[in-house]
Scaffold this active site. Structure first.
Site, PDB file in Angstrom:
ATOM      1  N   ARG A   1       0.829  -1.259  -0.167  1.00  0.00           N
ATOM      2  CA  ARG A   1      -0.121  -0.200   0.026  1.00  0.00           C
ATOM      3  C   ARG A   1       0.954   1.135   0.028  1.00  0.00           C
ATOM      4  O   ARG A   1       0.528   2.214   0.722  1.00  0.00           O
ATOM      5  CB  ARG A   1      -0.873  -0.048   1.185  1.00  0.00           C
ATOM      6  CG  ARG A   1      -1.828  -1.221   1.124  1.00  0.00           C
ATOM      7  CD  ARG A   1      -2.976  -1.246  -0.102  1.00  0.00           C
ATOM      8  NE  ARG A   1      -3.673  -2.395  -0.079  1.00  0.00           N
ATOM      9  CZ  ARG A   1      -3.393  -3.447  -0.899  1.00  0.00           C
ATOM     10  NH1 ARG A   1      -2.261  -3.667  -1.321  1.00  0.00           N
ATOM     11  NH2 ARG A   1      -4.447  -4.455  -0.946  1.00  0.00           N
TER      12      ARG A   1
ATOM     13  N   SER B   1     -11.477  -1.424   2.187  1.00  0.00           N
ATOM     14  CA  SER B   1     -10.861  -1.842   3.444  1.00  0.00           C
ATOM     15  C   SER B   1     -10.726  -0.531   4.314  1.00  0.00           C
ATOM     16  O   SER B   1      -9.702   0.145   3.778  1.00  0.00           O
ATOM     17  CB  SER B   1      -9.494  -2.733   3.057  1.00  0.00           C
ATOM     18  OG  SER B   1     -10.026  -3.867   2.497  1.00  0.00           O
TER      19      SER B   1
ATOM     20  N   GLU C   1      -6.474   2.988   6.161  1.00  0.00           N
ATOM     21  CA  GLU C   1      -6.052   2.920   4.744  1.00  0.00           C
ATOM     22  C   GLU C   1      -6.461   4.126   3.885  1.00  0.00           C
ATOM     23  O   GLU C   1      -5.888   4.620   3.355  1.00  0.00           O
ATOM     24  CB  GLU C   1      -6.583   1.633   4.443  1.00  0.00           C
ATOM     25  CG  GLU C   1      -6.128   1.612   2.747  1.00  0.00           C
ATOM     26  CD  GLU C   1      -6.191  -0.029   2.332  1.00  0.00           C
ATOM     27  OE1 GLU C   1      -6.844  -0.106   1.309  1.00  0.00           O
ATOM     28  OE2 GLU C   1      -5.831  -0.912   2.828  1.00  0.00           O
TER      29      GLU C   1
END
Length: 301
Positions: free
Chosen positions: A176, A226, A296
């Site tokens: 990420r 998410s 996130e």
């Protein structure tokens, strides 16, 4: 200081669409957030360079937005300009086993283009609700495949307004994260390198991937995907469920009862609702398991 009339005139000359005082809830998948000072839809790298140079020369705050699938704007909005890289900047070209696309192209559309060309490698990315620019920015991935597995190079506009090309080896790609993460650089294009495959077999794998998403994820509700990054040694959804937080609600925000890794908008959720709920999740998980969960999505304010 932003002169909206002057900015509108510049956009008109570049044939870029501009929306003053634009409600951001229409441009993010969580469907929440206040207004920005202006939203400009980019239509070419040259237009982007001119707009960025104008904003930077006047110290006007800006944020680059794709499909808004990993961004939650603040309730008070964004006191700056949104640079939208989406449908007006979404060309796709297939040459041999490479696909080059403008950064506003939807990742799912690129996957479909690859399938039609008989190119394999992106099947597991099908259904991720972002643009390729946004996907590269955070090195998006799913079901064992990440952008880092298929990307070759990218074009971007640097801090001086120059259009540059960067090779995969220079992108600092990890979970990420990319070299673009947390920086106000503007990705203009992305090139993927894939392998030959049978179109029908590729289509079958894409369908399997999409069915898996639909059966396991709360796609019927607005969300930012998410909510927490995967902590080393465990999974956010598992920890949240173990702590008995599935279904926990604050205001219009809820921990999904279908997949505890998603905080969803049950209806009328505000950014404040989401952040309050996320803090409660983080505190509880830390107290009960010792794990620290990191958000996130980007909180835009």
């Amino acid at each position: 200081m932003l002169d909206i009339n002057e900015l509108t005139e510049i956009c008109s000359g570049l044939e870029c669409k501009i929306i003053p005082e634009c409600p951001l809830n229409n441009y993010v998948t969580f469907r929440t957030g206040g207004n920005c000072r202006a939203l400009i839809s980019m239509n070419s790298p040259e237009s982007a360079v001119e707009i960025l140079n104008y904003l930077r020369s006047r110290n006007i705050k800006y944020f680059v937005l794709g499909n808004g699938s990993n961004v939650i704007p603040a309730d008070e909005g964004f006191d700056g300009v949104i640079i939208l890289m989406k449908s007006d900047f979404s060309g796709i070209t297939v040459t041999g086993n490479r696909i080059t696309c403008q950064s506003g192209a939807l990742l799912s559309t690129v996957c479909t283009s690859a399938q039609k060309a008989g190119l394999s490698g992106m099947e597991n990315l099908y259904g991720i609700p972002g643009t390729v620019g946004g996907a590269l920015y955070m090195n998006a991935g799913a079901y064992g495949t990440e952008i880092s597995d298929v990307i070759v190079s990218a074009g971007y506009i640097d801090s001086t307004g120059s259009i540059r090309t960067i090779d995969r080896t220079e992108m600092d790609l990890s979970y990420r994260h990319s070299i673009f993460s947390g920086k106000n650089l503007l990705i203009t294009s992305v090139t993927f390198e894939l392998t030959d495959g049978e179109p029908e077999e590729i289509r079958r794998k894409m369908s399997e991937c999409l069915n898996k998403r639909q059966s396991r994820q709360p796609l019927e509700f607005a969300s930012a995907g998410s909510t927490f990054k995967r902590p080393q040694g465990s999974y956010a959804s598992l920890l949240i469920e173990q702590c008995g937080l599935k279904g926990l609600t604050y205001g219009g925000a809820q921990v999904s009862e279908k997949h505890s890794g998603f905080v969803i908008n049950k209806g009328g959720a505000t950014c404040s609702d989401v952040l309050t709920l996320c803090r409660k999740i983080q505190e509880t998980v830390r107290e009960k398991t010792g794990y620290s969960l990191e958000l996130e999505p980007i909180i835009l304010k």
